[in-house]
Every structure is written in structure tokens, then in C-alpha cells.
Design an enzyme around this catalytic site. Structure first.
Site, short mmCIF file in Angstrom:
data_model
loop_
_atom_site.label_atom_id
_atom_site.label_comp_id
_atom_site.label_asym_id
_atom_site.label_seq_id
_atom_site.Cartn_x
_atom_site.Cartn_y
_atom_site.Cartn_z
N ARG A 134 1.67 12.04 -9.08
CA ARG A 134 2.18 10.71 -8.71
C ARG A 134 3.64 10.53 -9.14
NH1 ARG A 134 -2.14 7.36 -7.21
NH2 ARG A 134 -4.13 7.83 -8.18
N ASP A 158 -4.39 5.53 5.96
CA ASP A 158 -5.01 6.61 6.73
C ASP A 158 -5.87 5.99 7.82
OD1 ASP A 158 -4.16 9.11 5.65
OD2 ASP A 158 -5.47 8.81 3.92
N PHE A 168 -1.50 17.00 3.89
CA PHE A 168 -1.88 16.58 2.55
C PHE A 168 -0.61 16.41 1.73
CE2 PHE A 168 -3.65 16.51 -1.62
CZ PHE A 168 -4.88 15.89 -1.43
N GLU A 190 0.85 -1.19 0.00
CA GLU A 190 0.00 0.00 0.00
C GLU A 190 0.88 1.24 0.00
OE1 GLU A 190 -2.61 1.35 -0.87
OE2 GLU A 190 -4.14 0.94 0.62
N ASP A 191 0.41 2.30 -0.64
CA ASP A 191 1.18 3.54 -0.63
C ASP A 191 1.02 4.27 0.70
OD1 ASP A 191 -1.50 4.09 -1.22
OD2 ASP A 191 -1.05 5.70 -2.63
#
Length: 175
Positions: A165, A103, A152, A99-100
Site C-alpha cells: 500500500r 471493480d 493485478f 474509493e481506491d
């Protein structure tokens, strides 16, 4: 719209961490006689997974899933839908989900539930970024890159409206 960005994690720091994670993954699976499958959760994980898989010497397969819990909005509905399922079988194999960013943990916990029903030998999690302050569901992340504050961020696979990206570092953006 003007975007302001500052470097949070440099490309060099990411490269060193990816090598470190690859070594830890190799050590963890060194004595397993099971096939290893890396499962990337699209789209964000693809850059991290491509770099990571080249640092793992144990032979492994790559597969991908696309899941959604956003339903066109910007907040999770907690109703996870599989948009693209795995192409291969994971029964009896060692599965490593790539997973990047993690959260809340809601989507990933549902993915773990779904994949567990397919009877893999084991399932572990590997993420480049974790935001523990946003966690609603605790997850056992075996291989962790960086913990960051609730900012963010974009770059190295992370996006804002499908952009940024490609940036080789993790940057914090302000709109």
C-alpha cells in the site's frame, strides 16, 4: 514468493490527477450551502483520501466505513457486511464517497443503498482507479482518476495480502 512489478501509473501522474480531482470537487460543491463529508472506504482509500482532502478548499468533514463482501475468500459473496460504520451523521449533507478502486461495483452499490437510507442531501462517487471491464453493476462515478485494464495492481493504497500500500505509484504485479 517472488513478486515482479512494473510501473503502470507514476507518482507524478497520480499527484497531478489528485490536484485535478480536488479542483473539480471544489467547483462542483462551490455553490452548495450544505456541509460536505468525505467518506473513505477503508483500508485502500486512506492514502488517496489523505492527499485528496488537502487539495479541496471547501471545508469538509472526514469519516470512514469498513465493509466486506469477501467473507474470508478471494471472490465477492455479494453479501455486504458493515464492519465499521460511520461515526457521524450524514442527514442533509453532501456526501462524497472516496474509493481506491472500483471493480465489479457490487460492494459500492450496496454502500450507496445503505447510505441513501440515511437521507443525505446528495451522494457522489470519487475513485482513483476504475476497471470498467470488470463492472457488473454500472455506477455513476462523478470524479474519476484513471481507467485501467484488468491487471493485478498495487501501490498508493492498493494491496496484495495487506502489503505494498505504501508504494507511491500504481504498479502491475506478476507472481
Amino acid at each position: 514468493m517472488t513478486i515482479h512489478m512494473s510501473v503502470m501509473i507514476s507518482a507524478e501522474e497520480i499527484h497531478a490527477k489528485v490536484k485535478e480531482l480536488g479542483a473539480k470537487i471544489d467547483a462542483h460543491y462551490a455553490h452548495s450551502d450544505k456541509e460536505l463529508v468525505l467518506i473513505g472506504l477503508l483500508r485502500g482509500s486512506v492514502i488517496f483520501m489523505a492527499d485528496l482532502c488537502r487539495t479541496i478548499s471547501k471545508p469538509h468533514e472526514l469519516d470512514f466505513m469498513t465493509v466486506s463482501s469477501y467473507g474470508g475468500g478471494t471472490t465477492s459473496t455479494r453479501d455486504v457486511k458493515i464492519l465499521k460504520d460511520l461515526d457521524g451523521e450524514i442527514r442533509g449533507k453532501d456526501v462524497l464517497i472516496i474509493e481506491d478502486i472500483i471493480d465489479s461495483g457490487n460492494t459500492l452499490s450496496k454502500v450507496l443503498e445503505i447510505l441513501s437510507t440515511r437521507n443525505p442531501h446528495s451522494i457522489e462517487l470519487c475513485t482513483l482507479i476504475s476497471k470498467p471491464s470488470r463492472r457488473e453493476i454500472e455506477l455513476d462515478v462523478k470524479f474519476l482518476g484513471f481507467e485501467v485494464e484488468d491487471k493485478f495492481i498495487v501501490g498508493y493504497g492498493l494491496d496484495f495480502d495487506q502489503k505494498y500500500r505504501h508504494i507511491p505509484f500504481i504498479g502491475e504485479i506478476g507472481l
